[in-house]
Design a protein around this motif. Structure first.
Motif, mmCIF file in Angstrom:
data_model
loop_
_atom_site.group_PDB
_atom_site.id
_atom_site.type_symbol
_atom_site.label_atom_id
_atom_site.label_comp_id
_atom_site.label_asym_id
_atom_site.label_seq_id
_atom_site.Cartn_x
_atom_site.Cartn_y
_atom_site.Cartn_z
ATOM 1 N N UNK A 83 5.393 9.822 -1.154
ATOM 2 C CA UNK A 83 6.669 9.441 -0.316
ATOM 3 C C UNK A 83 8.179 9.171 -1.191
ATOM 4 N N UNK A 84 7.697 8.885 -2.009
ATOM 5 C CA UNK A 84 9.233 8.260 -2.438
ATOM 6 C C UNK A 84 9.778 6.884 -2.935
ATOM 7 N N UNK A 85 9.232 5.744 -2.046
ATOM 8 C CA UNK A 85 8.538 4.595 -1.940
ATOM 9 C C UNK A 85 8.722 4.047 -3.632
ATOM 10 N N UNK A 86 8.026 4.366 -4.288
ATOM 11 C CA UNK A 86 8.098 3.843 -5.460
ATOM 12 C C UNK A 86 8.285 4.804 -6.653
ATOM 13 N N UNK A 87 9.611 4.766 -6.588
ATOM 14 C CA UNK A 87 10.169 5.877 -7.614
ATOM 15 C C UNK A 87 10.819 4.573 -8.973
ATOM 16 N N UNK A 117 15.980 3.215 -1.207
ATOM 17 C CA UNK A 117 15.046 4.296 -1.360
ATOM 18 C C UNK A 117 15.685 5.754 -1.804
ATOM 19 N N UNK A 118 16.833 5.830 -1.050
ATOM 20 C CA UNK A 118 16.971 7.338 -1.471
ATOM 21 C C UNK A 118 17.799 6.846 -2.952
ATOM 22 N N UNK A 119 18.173 6.350 -2.949
ATOM 23 C CA UNK A 119 19.103 4.971 -4.277
ATOM 24 C C UNK A 119 17.996 5.687 -5.155
ATOM 25 N N UNK A 120 17.107 5.219 -5.676
ATOM 26 C CA UNK A 120 15.741 5.279 -5.873
ATOM 27 C C UNK A 120 15.660 6.363 -6.431
ATOM 28 N N UNK A 121 15.626 7.767 -5.507
ATOM 29 C CA UNK A 121 15.203 9.022 -5.458
ATOM 30 C C UNK A 121 15.931 10.361 -6.469
ATOM 31 N N UNK A 122 17.467 9.524 -6.288
ATOM 32 C CA UNK A 122 18.313 10.225 -6.831
ATOM 33 C C UNK A 122 18.305 10.402 -8.248
ATOM 34 N N UNK A 123 17.853 8.482 -8.742
ATOM 35 C CA UNK A 123 17.911 7.870 -10.301
ATOM 36 C C UNK A 123 17.463 8.812 -10.812
ATOM 37 N N UNK A 124 15.378 8.761 -10.076
ATOM 38 C CA UNK A 124 14.734 9.065 -10.012
ATOM 39 C C UNK A 124 15.294 10.788 -10.928
ATOM 40 N N UNK A 125 16.022 11.562 -10.312
ATOM 41 C CA UNK A 125 16.634 12.794 -10.382
ATOM 42 C C UNK A 125 17.182 13.165 -11.696
ATOM 43 N N UNK A 126 18.168 12.304 -11.308
ATOM 44 C CA UNK A 126 19.715 12.402 -12.687
ATOM 45 C C UNK A 126 18.563 12.312 -14.017
ATOM 46 N N UNK A 127 16.920 11.540 -14.125
ATOM 47 C CA UNK A 127 16.937 10.877 -15.425
ATOM 48 C C UNK A 127 16.020 11.900 -15.553
#
Length: 292
Positions: A83-87, A117-127
């Protein structure tokens, strides 16, 4: 038999209460890592990959890192839906393991304008672009009322805008009626659009139909957190209980009488199970069959 995908529900516990997902009536529990190891050993030559989800949030599992290590031990490519809350958690670190083939992130689970939350998802994606460039990442927006619904609708406008700005992607706003449901944004990052669906329930009134076909027990099967084998990932309550792979081999279960009857019915365009008759999802595979 070799499946394309077998779902393994490592946890039926979730940290959200979304209106599109009613969770499960079964008792909340996590599958012990030792149990998962035994199941993975059974499946290692029977499926192209495992999908660590039916209900629940897999990244909540206290032994998630160990579970990914087990997948690697048996060379079982893994797919995860979150659900993208634990990235930003230590468990999310395991998603960079090469055995993880794909991560699906349910963007429709985000609260309105949840920029953190969406920022954390973007950070995970970039990494992931750097640490695991072979990883497929699907941003899922499965909340359209119709295929024609605009992504500029109130519920999706901010997500659409944030994704477009972050990755410099021009995303058509006309829902998935404007083209393919899945659109490549950058590298192996995709936006996947779809309409919302209703989980099948026998007590949901008149059945949708008695005829139809499905990919269950052909391309996929599912194992619930207690080891119960069911034909597909939509049987979240274990209604079509085919047997328990902690008590008998998975291979024997899917070759059993009930599983064979279900498969024979699908091959002949007949839905033998009551839950299948109440499943609207089957219409995506066989729209030519008439509703009852």
């Amino acid at each position: 038999m070799r499946f394309r995908k077998i779902y393994i529900e490592i946890s039926n516990i979730c940290n959200l209460n979304c209106d599109f997902c009613h969770g499960t009536k079964r008792k909340p529990e996590n599958m012990p890592a030792e149990t998962f190891d035994g199941i993975a050993r059974q499946l290692r030559h029977m499926t192209e990959q495992v999908h660590l989800h039916v209900t629940g949030e897999p990244l909540l599992h206290p032994a998630f890192q160990r579970i990914i290590q087990i997948c690697a031990k048996y060379n079982l490519p893994a797919e995860i839906t979150t659900n993208g809350t634990l990235m930003k958690t230590v468990n999310a670190e395991s998603l960079f393991n090469p055995v993880v083939r794909q991560v699906n992130i349910s963007m429709h689970a985000l609260a309105d304008n949840d920029t953190d939350r969406i920022g954390e998802i973007f950070d995970f994606t970039r990494e992931a672009f750097i640490r695991h460039p072979d990883l497929y990442i699907n941003y899922r927006l499965w909340n359209l009322e119709t295929p024609q619904e605009s992504l500029e609708s109130e519920k999706n406008e901010w997500i659409h805008k944030k994704i477009s700005e972050e990755f410099g992607a021009a995303i058509p706003v006309a829902g998935h009626s404007a083209g393919r449901k899945s659109r490549n944004l950058l590298n192996r990052l995709y936006l996947h659009l779809d309409t919302c669906f209703t989980w099948p329930e026998i007590n949901s009134g008149k059945p949708y139909r008695t005829q139809g076909r499905c990919h269950a027990l052909k391309n996929q099967a599912a194992i619930l957190v207690d080891g119960t084998v069911v034909p597909c990932c939509l049987d979240k309550e274990g209604i079509m209980d085919l047997g328990n792979c902690l008590a008998e081999p998975f291979e024997s279960i899917i070759g059993g009488m009930r599983a064979s009857k279900i498969t024979k019915g699908f091959n002949e365009g007949c839905l033998s199970e009551e839950l299948c008759k109440h499943c609207s999802y089957s219409q995506r595979f066989s729209p030519s069959f008439q509703s009852v």
